[in-house]
Design a protein around this motif. Structure first.
Motif, PDB file in Angstrom:
ATOM      1  N   TRP A  21       0.532  -1.288   0.197  1.00 49.47           N
ATOM      2  CA  TRP A  21       0.084   0.077   0.001  1.00 49.47           C
ATOM      3  C   TRP A  21       0.198   1.124   0.145  1.00 49.47           C
ATOM      4  CZ3 TRP A  21      -5.074   0.224  -0.571  1.00 49.47           C
ATOM      5  CH2 TRP A  21      -6.021   1.563   0.113  1.00 49.47           C
ATOM      6  N   SER A  22       2.156   1.151   0.735  1.00 58.96           N
ATOM      7  CA  SER A  22       3.504   2.434   0.813  1.00 58.96           C
ATOM      8  C   SER A  22       3.187   2.637  -0.637  1.00 58.96           C
ATOM      9  CB  SER A  22       4.067   1.475   1.438  1.00 58.96           C
ATOM     10  OG  SER A  22       5.420   1.473   0.761  1.00 58.96           O
ATOM     11  N   THR A  23       3.098   1.985  -1.577  1.00 58.92           N
ATOM     12  CA  THR A  23       3.323   2.764  -2.888  1.00 58.92           C
ATOM     13  C   THR A  23       2.579   3.312  -3.556  1.00 58.92           C
ATOM     14  OG1 THR A  23       2.900   0.139  -4.018  1.00 58.92           O
ATOM     15  CG2 THR A  23       5.161   0.184  -3.153  1.00 58.92           C
ATOM     16  N   ALA A  24       2.106   3.603  -3.394  1.00 57.70           N
ATOM     17  CA  ALA A  24       0.333   4.025  -3.807  1.00 57.70           C
ATOM     18  C   ALA A  24       0.870   5.670  -4.461  1.00 57.70           C
ATOM     19  CB  ALA A  24      -0.904   4.679  -3.051  1.00 57.70           C
ATOM     20  N   GLY A  25       1.516   6.599  -3.480  1.00 55.76           N
ATOM     21  CA  GLY A  25       2.287   7.756  -3.563  1.00 55.76           C
ATOM     22  C   GLY A  25       3.356   7.624  -4.751  1.00 55.76           C
ATOM     23  N   LEU A  26       4.104   6.438  -5.317  1.00 52.43           N
ATOM     24  CA  LEU A  26       5.032   6.358  -5.899  1.00 52.43           C
ATOM     25  C   LEU A  26       4.527   6.209  -6.729  1.00 52.43           C
ATOM     26  CD1 LEU A  26       7.758   6.235  -7.161  1.00 52.43           C
ATOM     27  CD2 LEU A  26       6.998   3.372  -6.484  1.00 52.43           C
ATOM     28  N   PHE A  27       3.662   5.691  -7.184  1.00 54.36           N
ATOM     29  CA  PHE A  27       2.696   5.545  -8.836  1.00 54.36           C
ATOM     30  C   PHE A  27       2.058   7.054  -9.235  1.00 54.36           C
ATOM     31  CE2 PHE A  27       2.422   0.963  -7.103  1.00 54.36           C
ATOM     32  CZ  PHE A  27       4.115   0.640  -8.236  1.00 54.36           C
ATOM     33  N   ARG A  92      -3.348  13.632  -5.188  1.00 56.38           N
ATOM     34  CA  ARG A  92      -2.786  14.190  -6.111  1.00 56.38           C
ATOM     35  C   ARG A  92      -2.785  16.458  -5.540  1.00 56.38           C
ATOM     36  NH1 ARG A  92      -0.880  15.747  -9.629  1.00 56.38           N
ATOM     37  NH2 ARG A  92      -2.017  16.167 -11.196  1.00 56.38           N
ATOM     38  N   MET A  93      -3.518  16.319  -4.607  1.00 55.67           N
ATOM     39  CA  MET A  93      -3.297  17.165  -3.772  1.00 55.67           C
ATOM     40  C   MET A  93      -2.176  17.981  -2.650  1.00 55.67           C
ATOM     41  SD  MET A  93      -7.681  17.731  -3.196  1.00 55.67           S
ATOM     42  CE  MET A  93      -8.847  17.788  -4.374  1.00 55.67           C
ATOM     43  N   THR A  94      -1.717  16.786  -2.014  1.00 58.84           N
ATOM     44  CA  THR A  94      -0.197  17.112  -1.250  1.00 58.84           C
ATOM     45  C   THR A  94       0.486  16.131  -1.015  1.00 58.84           C
ATOM     46  OG1 THR A  94      -0.453  17.933   1.474  1.00 58.84           O
ATOM     47  CG2 THR A  94      -1.699  15.971   0.867  1.00 58.84           C
ATOM     48  N   THR A  95       1.264  16.566  -0.129  1.00 60.54           N
ATOM     49  CA  THR A  95       2.501  15.925   0.163  1.00 60.54           C
ATOM     50  C   THR A  95       2.108  14.630   0.722  1.00 60.54           C
ATOM     51  OG1 THR A  95       3.047  16.697   1.840  1.00 60.54           O
ATOM     52  CG2 THR A  95       4.290  16.918   0.141  1.00 60.54           C
ATOM     53  N   VAL A  96       2.730  13.638  -0.163  1.00 59.46           N
ATOM     54  CA  VAL A  96       2.421  12.220   0.199  1.00 59.46           C
ATOM     55  C   VAL A  96       2.880  12.242   1.818  1.00 59.46           C
ATOM     56  CG1 VAL A  96       3.587   9.513   0.435  1.00 59.46           C
ATOM     57  CG2 VAL A  96       3.086  10.662  -1.966  1.00 59.46           C
ATOM     58  N   TRP A 251       9.662   6.341  -0.458  1.00 58.22           N
ATOM     59  CA  TRP A 251       9.593   5.258  -1.507  1.00 58.22           C
ATOM     60  C   TRP A 251       9.953   6.959  -2.771  1.00 58.22           C
ATOM     61  CZ3 TRP A 251      10.541   1.488  -2.857  1.00 58.22           C
ATOM     62  CH2 TRP A 251       9.414   0.408  -2.251  1.00 58.22           C
ATOM     63  N   VAL A 252       8.713   8.040  -2.555  1.00 55.36           N
ATOM     64  CA  VAL A 252       8.547   9.397  -2.961  1.00 55.36           C
ATOM     65  C   VAL A 252       9.824  10.141  -2.940  1.00 55.36           C
ATOM     66  CG1 VAL A 252       6.337   9.351  -4.068  1.00 55.36           C
ATOM     67  CG2 VAL A 252       7.074  10.587  -1.522  1.00 55.36           C
ATOM     68  N   TRP A 253      10.771  10.274  -1.716  1.00 55.58           N
ATOM     69  CA  TRP A 253      11.619  10.061  -1.769  1.00 55.58           C
ATOM     70  C   TRP A 253      13.202  10.195  -2.765  1.00 55.58           C
ATOM     71  CZ3 TRP A 253      14.877  10.175   3.671  1.00 55.58           C
ATOM     72  CH2 TRP A 253      16.728  10.653   3.355  1.00 55.58           C
ATOM     73  N   GLU A 258      10.808  13.680  -3.688  1.00 56.72           N
ATOM     74  CA  GLU A 258      10.161  14.674  -2.600  1.00 56.72           C
ATOM     75  C   GLU A 258      10.313  13.925  -1.395  1.00 56.72           C
ATOM     76  OE1 GLU A 258       5.796  13.828  -1.662  1.00 56.72           O
ATOM     77  OE2 GLU A 258       6.161  14.615  -3.644  1.00 56.72           O
ATOM     78  N   ARG A 259      12.009  15.023  -1.062  1.00 61.71           N
ATOM     79  CA  ARG A 259      12.450  14.176   0.674  1.00 61.71           C
ATOM     80  C   ARG A 259      11.574  15.301   1.757  1.00 61.71           C
ATOM     81  NH1 ARG A 259      18.504  16.054   2.172  1.00 61.71           N
ATOM     82  NH2 ARG A 259      18.475  15.400   3.693  1.00 61.71           N
TER      83      ARG A 259
END
Length: 306
Positions: A21-27, A92-96, A251-253, A258-259
């Motif tokens: 589930w944690s990969t959602a923001g990455l995708f 989509r509206m804010t950071t992960v 993941w996004v970092w 997206e640090r």
């Protein structure tokens, strides 16, 4: 021994679902698409995958299985649709990292709903671990988003509350077939999103992101969580799911720079530590009431709904 094994399996399934589930923001970042286009294509891949499996497993019985879900199934689908759409909106509206701050409240919302709905007891260990996690969330909250992210945070609140409700509902109605529920949810999400999505076929990279998003998070992870959640308490399932809070920003970092700030990282480490401590000190319950076997794809679904 059977109770210990079931609980161990439940913890493993919920922990694995949190990692997926944690990969959602990455995708979502990988897709480079708007909210409704992501929802539409993500739901399409999930619907095809799970719907195809349901057709093969149930064949001529599919219609009867769908009807057997009854009003609890209708409610489960409705809650799932709202949660799934709001999750994409929030990402989509804010950071992960900001979405995860809200999502970190999942075990506490789940426990509250379970206490009211199922009268589940809360253990002292859970309260201690939860207090540590709250401290981590408070630290992460110092890095909360600016006013422009309020809509994203609001969507995250709705998503988290809906998700908590689902965790409790699968305990209340163990005969619900979650393969059917998630398939119907995917189909409805797709229909809702189509009028608002971008026309045409997205680029290959975007389609791949949506395909992985749909199969891993809406399909595999969703099902693992809800199945594992039936083997442990609702609050415990929600608490273990907090692993997502620490993993998702990483993941996004790593892939998109997206640090998270040092504050977010510190708070996330505390949350992860609380989860680790809770799992390492967990023990099998001394006694457990017999429950109906969960209804899943390919299983006997003739249990009586509580």
């Amino acid at each position: 021994m059977d109770r210990l094994h079931s609980r161990t399996v439940g913890i493993f399934l919920v922990a694995l679902s949190a990692a997926l589930w944690s990969t959602a923001g990455l995708f979502v970042r990988m897709s480079h698409l708007d909210t409704w286009t992501i929802v539409a294509w993500r739901s399409f891949f999930s619907f095809v995958t799970l719907g195809g499996a349901a057709v093969v497993l149930y064949r001529g019985e599919l219609g009867r299985v769908i009807m057997r879900q009854g009003w609890p199934g209708v409610f489960a689908v409705a809650v799932s649709v709202v949660s799934a759409i709001c999750y994409v909106m929030a990402l989509r509206m804010t950071t992960v990292a900001n979405v995860m701050i809200i999502y970190a409240a999942l075990p506490f919302i789940t426990t509250g709903i379970a206490f009211i709905w199922l009268r589940e007891r809360v253990t002292a260990r859970f309260l201690v671990a939860g207090s540590i996690a709250i401290a981590g969330i408070a630290i992460m909250g110092r890095a909360a988003a600016s006013p422009r992210d309020l809509l994203g945070l609001g969507a995250a609140v709705v998503m988290t509350t809906g998700f908590a409700t689902q965790l409790v509902q699968v305990k209340r109605y163990p005969s619900l077939d979650m393969t059917i529920i998630i398939t119907l949810m995917s189909g409805i999400c797709m229909l809702v999103a189509i009028p608002f999505m971008q026309p045409g076929i997205p680029p290959f990279r975007s389609m791949l992101a949506c395909a992985l998003f749909g199969t891993l998070t809406m399909g595999v992870a969703y099902m693992l969580l809800l199945k594992g959640g039936r083997l442990i308490s609702s609050g415990e399932a929600g608490f273990i799911s907090m692993l997502d809070v620490a993993l998702a920003p990483l993941w996004v970092w790593f892939f998109y720079g997206e640090r998270p700030t040092g504050t977010v990282m510190g708070g996330g480490a505390i949350v992860l530590g609380a989860v680790a401590w809770y799992l390492l000190t967990s023990r099998a319950p001394r006694a457990a009431s017999p429950v109906a076997s969960p209804t899943w794809a390919g299983s006997d679904s003739r249990e009586t709904t509580h």
